[in-house]
Structure formats: C-alpha cells, structure tokens
Design a protein around this motif. Structure first.
Motif, mmCIF file in Angstrom:
data_model
loop_
_atom_site.group_PDB
_atom_site.id
_atom_site.type_symbol
_atom_site.label_atom_id
_atom_site.label_comp_id
_atom_site.label_asym_id
_atom_site.label_seq_id
_atom_site.Cartn_x
_atom_site.Cartn_y
_atom_site.Cartn_z
ATOM 1 N N ASP A 256 0.570 -1.193 -0.046
ATOM 2 C CA ASP A 256 -0.207 -0.069 0.193
ATOM 3 C C ASP A 256 0.508 1.297 -0.154
ATOM 4 O O ASP A 256 0.726 1.990 -0.507
ATOM 5 N N GLU A 257 2.098 1.118 1.533
ATOM 6 C CA GLU A 257 2.739 2.610 0.505
ATOM 7 C C GLU A 257 3.577 2.472 -0.630
ATOM 8 O O GLU A 257 3.964 4.081 -0.760
ATOM 9 N N LEU A 258 4.193 1.758 -0.831
ATOM 10 C CA LEU A 258 4.355 1.891 -2.499
ATOM 11 C C LEU A 258 3.458 2.080 -3.643
ATOM 12 O O LEU A 258 3.919 3.175 -3.922
ATOM 13 N N PHE A 259 2.068 1.782 -3.109
ATOM 14 C CA PHE A 259 1.198 2.796 -4.826
ATOM 15 C C PHE A 259 0.480 3.704 -4.207
ATOM 16 O O PHE A 259 0.916 4.379 -4.791
ATOM 17 N N ARG A 260 0.625 4.198 -2.729
ATOM 18 C CA ARG A 260 0.654 5.792 -2.305
ATOM 19 C C ARG A 260 2.192 6.507 -2.443
ATOM 20 O O ARG A 260 1.560 8.039 -3.938
ATOM 21 N N TYR A 261 3.104 5.534 -3.087
ATOM 22 C CA TYR A 261 4.449 6.930 -3.142
ATOM 23 C C TYR A 261 4.059 6.663 -4.704
ATOM 24 O O TYR A 261 4.318 8.205 -5.523
ATOM 25 N N LEU A 262 3.804 6.317 -5.465
ATOM 26 C CA LEU A 262 3.757 6.184 -6.518
ATOM 27 C C LEU A 262 2.900 6.863 -7.161
ATOM 28 O O LEU A 262 3.243 7.474 -8.605
ATOM 29 N N ASP A 263 1.185 7.127 -6.646
ATOM 30 C CA ASP A 263 0.482 7.306 -6.890
ATOM 31 C C ASP A 263 0.879 9.172 -6.910
ATOM 32 O O ASP A 263 0.857 9.521 -8.146
ATOM 33 N N ASN A 264 1.288 9.328 -5.497
ATOM 34 C CA ASN A 264 1.551 10.238 -6.103
ATOM 35 C C ASN A 264 3.172 11.095 -6.516
ATOM 36 O O ASN A 264 2.922 12.084 -6.822
ATOM 37 N N GLN A 265 4.021 10.372 -6.860
ATOM 38 C CA GLN A 265 5.009 10.935 -7.716
ATOM 39 C C GLN A 265 4.645 11.161 -9.355
ATOM 40 O O GLN A 265 5.381 11.774 -9.774
ATOM 41 N N LEU A 266 3.911 10.224 -9.953
ATOM 42 C CA LEU A 266 3.253 10.361 -11.148
ATOM 43 C C LEU A 266 2.096 11.450 -10.929
ATOM 44 O O LEU A 266 1.989 11.541 -12.279
ATOM 45 N N GLN A 267 1.602 12.230 -10.162
ATOM 46 C CA GLN A 267 1.069 12.822 -10.298
ATOM 47 C C GLN A 267 1.537 14.602 -10.303
ATOM 48 O O GLN A 267 1.159 15.279 -10.439
ATOM 49 N N THR A 268 2.580 14.473 -9.565
ATOM 50 C CA THR A 268 3.903 15.510 -9.435
ATOM 51 C C THR A 268 4.362 15.988 -11.106
ATOM 52 O O THR A 268 3.806 14.763 -12.332
ATOM 53 N N GLN A 269 4.724 17.389 -11.501
ATOM 54 C CA GLN A 269 4.996 17.488 -12.743
ATOM 55 C C GLN A 269 6.271 16.333 -13.428
ATOM 56 O O GLN A 269 6.720 16.291 -12.250
ATOM 57 N N ASN A 270 5.195 15.967 -14.358
ATOM 58 C CA ASN A 270 6.860 14.940 -15.171
ATOM 59 C C ASN A 270 6.914 15.874 -16.425
ATOM 60 O O ASN A 270 6.199 16.210 -16.713
ATOM 61 N N PRO A 271 8.126 15.593 -16.906
ATOM 62 C CA PRO A 271 9.581 15.435 -15.897
ATOM 63 C C PRO A 271 9.511 16.299 -15.029
ATOM 64 O O PRO A 271 9.127 17.689 -14.761
ATOM 65 N N ARG A 272 10.239 15.927 -14.443
ATOM 66 C CA ARG A 272 10.626 17.227 -13.152
ATOM 67 C C ARG A 272 11.858 18.243 -13.976
ATOM 68 O O ARG A 272 12.020 18.490 -14.507
ATOM 69 N N PRO A 273 11.188 19.662 -13.300
ATOM 70 C CA PRO A 273 12.036 20.721 -13.464
ATOM 71 C C PRO A 273 13.521 20.755 -14.049
ATOM 72 O O PRO A 273 13.811 21.305 -14.955
ATOM 73 N N THR A 274 13.898 20.122 -13.346
ATOM 74 C CA THR A 274 15.342 20.545 -12.618
ATOM 75 C C THR A 274 16.236 19.400 -13.311
ATOM 76 O O THR A 274 17.227 19.030 -13.764
ATOM 77 N N SER A 275 15.129 18.216 -14.076
ATOM 78 C CA SER A 275 15.919 16.680 -14.134
ATOM 79 C C SER A 275 16.480 17.038 -16.012
ATOM 80 O O SER A 275 16.377 17.906 -16.408
ATOM 81 N N ARG A 276 17.040 16.275 -15.508
ATOM 82 C CA ARG A 276 18.551 16.686 -16.950
ATOM 83 C C ARG A 276 18.484 15.135 -17.854
ATOM 84 O O ARG A 276 18.722 15.333 -18.455
ATOM 85 N N ASN A 277 17.863 14.470 -17.429
ATOM 86 C CA ASN A 277 17.352 13.631 -17.802
ATOM 87 C C ASN A 277 15.863 14.216 -18.906
ATOM 88 O O ASN A 277 14.767 13.229 -17.492
ATOM 89 N N PRO A 278 15.055 13.791 -19.828
ATOM 90 C CA PRO A 278 13.685 13.395 -20.594
ATOM 91 C C PRO A 278 12.770 12.867 -19.980
ATOM 92 O O PRO A 278 11.553 12.924 -20.029
ATOM 93 N N MET A 279 13.455 12.195 -18.983
ATOM 94 C CA MET A 279 12.466 9.968 -19.371
ATOM 95 C C MET A 279 12.709 10.106 -17.471
ATOM 96 O O MET A 279 12.976 10.749 -16.132
ATOM 97 N N HIS A 280 11.550 9.452 -16.721
ATOM 98 C CA HIS A 280 12.013 8.501 -15.105
ATOM 99 C C HIS A 280 11.003 7.510 -15.646
ATOM 100 O O HIS A 280 10.166 6.993 -16.257
#
Length: 464
Positions: free
Chosen positions: A358-382
C-alpha cells in the motif's frame, strides 16, 4: 473531427480489449476486427509463485485475468485454451472458471512449460508483428466473445511508428525490467534461499526484449580477480554476483541488429569495484565504457547529437530511428557523464524503498501526479520502480521473497497503468514482468498518446 472518431474507435478496440478475430494461425498483426468490439478486457499472465500439488510443483502456472469494469453486464465464464478459440469453443477449454466479480484473476494448475519463442524469434531475427505463444484466453456468456493470448511483441515500436514516432522520450509509455540481469545465476548450482532473495526475472535479456521490454535496469560490478578484463564485469543484485556482463550486451546487440526498436540501457548502480577507499575509480568506469562502445557502438545514440533542455520531455522518437541510433545509455554517475558527453545523464528513479504494498502505491500515485518531467531533471525520462523492497528482517526470517513481493504487486500495476497512471507514466519497471500486463498496456497507452498528439495538431491547423 475525423481524427477524434478514429481515436475513439481505436481506444475502444485496443485500449479496453484485445479482441482478436479467429484464424487458424498463432500469429496476428495487431489489427482489430471492429465488428467484434465488446466491452471488457481479458489477458494471460504467468503466476510468480509456486503452485504446489500433491504430485508436483508448478513454478509457471498460467493466470487468467479479466476486467469488465463499466460493462452493462459481466460475462459468465473465462477459459484457458491451447488454440485460438472460436465463438463456440467452450467445450474444448483446458480450464473454465465462472466470473462473478467485474475484475479478477484465476490461477490455473496448467504450467506454461518450456516453450520456444514463436515467429522465428527463439535465437535470432524473426518476422515482424505480434506472435502468440500457445496459451489463449476467452471470455463471454453463451459464446466466446473476447479473446487474447500470451504473446511476444518484438517489433511493437516499429509496428506502431505512424502513431508514436512523433512522441518525445518523456511522452512514451515504456515497459521495463527492474534488475534485468538478475534472471538466472551463471553457475548451474542453485540455492533456493539465494534464488528467493536475489533473482528478479525469469527470462533472459533476449527474451525480455523480444517480449516487448524496452528499458533494462543494469547493476554493474567489477571483480579484478579475473585476468581478462571482459570477465571482470558482472551484473549484480546488490553485492551478489549473478551474470557476466559481456554476453548480455551481445544479446542486446543482436536484438538491435534484428529490429528497428529503441532500447534504453540504464546503468543504474555500481555495487562492487567501482570505488576504491570510497574514491571513484575512473579506470574501472573507463573499462566499462570501452566495452559498451565496443559491443554496442553502432547503435548508441550519443547524447550530444540529440540535444534537449533540462526539464523538457526530450527529442522525438523519430530522431533516433531516422539516425539509426536506437540505444540510449543513461549512466548514474554524474562525474563520468560530464567527462563522456555521449552518455545520457541519470534519470529520475521513482523508488519507494518500502516493503509495504500500500505504501508503494501511495508513493507512486503521488509521484506520478506531480509534474513530469521534473523541472530540474537533466534526463527527459523517469522510471517508476513498481516493486517493494525486502528488509533484512524479511530475508532473515524468510518472511517474504522477491517472488512473493512481485505476486502482491504485479496485478495492481496492470490496473494502475490502465487507470491512475495512464496519462503520466513514462517507464514502468517491474519484477517477473510476465506476472503483469505492462507490455500490452504500454503499447496501448503509447498509441493513445500518439493519437491525442495527432488530434491536437489537426485542431491547431484548423484554428490557424
């Protein structure tokens, strides 16, 4: 408007159900018979855990999966066949099960067995398109109304080029394998406890790619006890040595030679031998890069030839295909990347580091709801790492295993990619990938995004 209706029809046909017209062959090209569109979706996976019987143990039992969410009425039966079933094939099923819930899975007592990869792909280049292995699934009421098969999709990116080639790297939905090289120990001697806590896959690198995996997570290590430099580089799971690296690179080379597919080879960790007294060993890294360039050089997409800006979604897929440079090598060591501008920088690795599903999916749900790609990310993928992490206590007390953890996670990953992650996912990397349907779902989602992009372009043209 025409594009919208094309999108709608394709979405219903390929997004909600792999409805395959009957034929007498084990190969099909992915084309959908629109006259047979029905509600729902069925698919086959391979059960990750052992199925113990009175006389034997099955390690590769076939699972039947269904999802009739949103359908007016659920179908009454699901069945396993060893041929492509027709409308009246219920009586020839190997296994039948009543379907009561709208979504579910049923573990059969039928093993997949030692099957060759179809379409000529067992050891080398085969024919393009999607090819079925022997297990087929059918669902319906009085008749078999929807079918699917366990399949390989070695050329899925080329087969869908008209829809996905204009997607950027960060817009693609790509199936991946976590700890891709941890699939079988190089030594024939196997210990059950070691296997339970080290091996993350049960298919070779070649087989992973032929099935449709396009992201490989490698953990490279270096052992200076070997006289030959090639023999010193291995793939590990943490500190456990699993397989020598060079033969696996040659499997990747063979696949790239045989197809027009894009592959992402991510050197994600360097557990052993790449530091000396906590100081970066540049010579060991240099030796690894020499081997990568020697074995894969003609296919490597050199980062300096494909520029992009930080925080963007990167170059379009067609730029790599047209240049015939279809291997991207992200490298998780910033100093080495800065000194070798052909390497792609490390990509954001969405890792929950938890043993709780459950913690895994809460974490991934939250991460994949945020801005992607990250504004400071040097790689366009995640990459979303869709697996739990065993603790030392889990291992010491045999409280779980990698197979058990994958079994708890994989069916939920399929559902998440169909729903919450459908708009925002990029790479989904899993353990024992045949235990989920991420390959099919990634193809569906990539096609869907490509159609949306075409529709938006047409709308903009009309506005202008």
């Amino acid at each position: 408007m025409v594009v919208f209706y094309i999108f709608l029809i394709t979405f219903v046909a390929s997004g909600l159900g792999a409805v395959i017209p009957p034929s007498n062959t084990s190969h099909f090209d992915g084309q959908i018979n629109l006259e047979r569109i029905v509600c729902g979706r069925v698919w086959i996976t391979v059960h990750t855990l052992e199925v113990r019987q009175s006389t034997n143990t099955i390690l590769d039992a076939i699972e039947l999966n269904w999802d009739y969410t949103g359908c007016i009425s659920a179908w009454r039966q699901i069945a396993l066949f060893d041929f492509q079933p027709g409308a009246t094939s219920w009586h020839d099923a190997l296994v039948k099960n009543d379907t009561i819930m709208q979504t579910g899975r049923f573990v059969t007592n039928v093993p997949l067995g030692d099957v060759n990869l179809p379409g000529g792909w067992q050891n080398g280049q085969g024919t393009r398109g999607t090819h079925c292995l022997w297990p087929w699934i059918g669902g319906g009421a009085t008749n078999v109304e929807i079918i699917n098969c366990l399949k390989i999709q070695p050329t899925w990116m080329q087969d869908n080029a008209d829809l996905i080639n204009n997607l950027r790297l960060g817009e693609l939905a790509l199936p991946g394998t976590h700890n891709a090289g941890s699939w079988r120990f190089n030594s024939p001697i196997s210990d059950a406890a070691r296997d339970l806590f080290v091996l993350c896959q049960d298919r070779s690198i070649w087989s992973q790619l032929v099935h449709g995996i396009r992201y490989l997570d490698f953990r490279a290590s270096y052992y200076n006890t070997y006289p030959n430099e090639d023999d010193r580089y291995w793939l590990n799971h943490n500190f456990v040595r699993v397989r020598p690296l060079v033969p696996l690179l040659r499997e990747i080379r063979q696949f790239l030679d045989s197809t027009r597919e894009l592959v992402i080879l991510h050197f994600h960790q360097f557990p052993v031998g790449f530091e000396e007294n906590n100081v970066l060993n540049r010579n060991v890294h240099a030796g690894l890069l020499r081997i990568i360039e020697r074995e894969l050089g003609p296919h490597i997409a050199r980062a300096h030839d494909f520029p992009w800006t930080a925080g963007s979604r990167g170059p379009v897929l067609s730029s790599f295909i047209n240049a015939n440079r279809r291997l991207i090598v992200p490298y998780n060591q910033d100093r080495i990347v800065s000194e070798n501008n052909w390497l792609f920088p490390q990509l954001p690795h969405l890792w929950a580091n938890t043993n709780n599903v459950d913690e895994l999916f809460r974490y991934l749900d939250n991460q994949l709801q945020t801005q992607n790609p990250r504004p400071t990310s040097r790689n366009p993928m995640h990459s979303a790492m869709a697996q739990t992490t065993l603790t030392a206590t889990d291992i010491a007390l045999f409280r779980s295993s990698i197979r058990q953890a994958a079994n708890d996670v994989n069916h939920r990953v399929t559902w998440r990619l169909l729903n919450q992650w459908r708009r925002t996912s990029n790479i989904i990397a899993s353990d024992f990938f045949l235990g989920n349907d991420v390959i099919d779902m990634s193809i569906i989602v990539s096609r869907e995004r490509g159609l949306q992009k075409v529709e938006m372009a047409d709308t903009n043209d009309e506005t202008i």
